[in-house]
Design an enzyme around this catalytic site. Structure first.
Site, mmCIF file in Angstrom:
data_model
loop_
_atom_site.group_PDB
_atom_site.id
_atom_site.type_symbol
_atom_site.label_atom_id
_atom_site.label_comp_id
_atom_site.label_asym_id
_atom_site.label_seq_id
_atom_site.Cartn_x
_atom_site.Cartn_y
_atom_site.Cartn_z
ATOM 1 N N HIS A 52 0.851 -1.191 0.000
ATOM 2 C CA HIS A 52 0.000 0.000 0.000
ATOM 3 C C HIS A 52 0.887 1.241 0.000
ATOM 4 O O HIS A 52 2.019 1.209 0.495
ATOM 5 C CB HIS A 52 -0.881 0.022 1.245
ATOM 6 N N GLU A 54 0.842 3.860 1.827
ATOM 7 C CA GLU A 54 1.283 4.272 3.165
ATOM 8 C C GLU A 54 2.446 3.424 3.663
ATOM 9 O O GLU A 54 3.408 3.943 4.229
ATOM 10 C CB GLU A 54 0.133 4.152 4.181
ATOM 11 N N CYS A 82 -6.389 1.828 5.619
ATOM 12 C CA CYS A 82 -7.008 0.576 6.040
ATOM 13 C C CYS A 82 -6.465 0.197 7.422
ATOM 14 O O CYS A 82 -5.547 0.850 7.931
ATOM 15 C CB CYS A 82 -6.691 -0.523 5.023
ATOM 16 N N CYS A 85 -2.593 -0.341 7.454
ATOM 17 C CA CYS A 85 -1.838 0.907 7.354
ATOM 18 C C CYS A 85 -1.973 1.748 8.617
ATOM 19 O O CYS A 85 -1.005 2.366 9.061
ATOM 20 C CB CYS A 85 -2.267 1.684 6.121
#
Length: 153
Positions: A52, A54, A82, A85
């Site tokens: 991801h 992040e 999410c 993260c």
């Protein structure tokens, strides 16, 4: 620079992700007025469910600062993080999270759950939501219309 300026840099990363066929989410990490790291989603490219924006930005910032403690940093991301993260943000000791669009299906900073607002954690993260929300939401909607034929945010 203002929050909007940093978020525009995160949006640039989201557009790069879209060009690669990745879900268009971008992230930047700053410390003071210094850009520390940039990233975008790379799940498809890397065949890695943890890639991801992040997570990649946190990894790059830790490498650049030569520490896993990202105190006094701000993470800008185009979509609400999410749970994975959000957990990484806490573990990295990020001081502030600024995000654009809410994620009604998987957001962990207030939409579905709020992982960042648990009093028992040893670190608290300041959260600012809705910065350039329309722009951040639109890039995702356009992506899903183009690549999946529907918008389901």
């Amino acid at each position: 620079m203002l929050h909007q300026d940093w978020m525009r840099l995160a949006l640039e990363q989201a557009y790069r992700a879209a060009e690669l066929g990745e879900v268009p989410i971008g992230a930047v990490i700053v410390q003071g007025d210094e850009l520390i790291a940039v990233a975008h989603n790379e799940k498809e490219t890397r065949h890695d469910p943890t890639a991801h924006a992040e997570i990649l930005a946190i990894q790059r910032a830790a490498e650049r600062l030569d520490t896993w403690r990202l105190a006094k940093t701000t993470l800008y991301v185009t979509l609400e993080p999410c749970p994975m993260c959000a957990g990484a943000i806490i573990q990295a000791r990020v001081q502030r999270l600024v995000f654009g669009a809410m994620d009604a299906k998987g957001g962990a900073a207030g939409s579905v759950i709020n992982v960042l607002d648990v009093n028992r954690w040893n670190h608290r993260v300041e959260v600012i939501a809705g910065v350039l929300e329309d722009e951040c939401s639109e890039i995702l909607k356009a992506f899903f219309r183009k690549f999946r034929g529907s918008v389901d945010l």
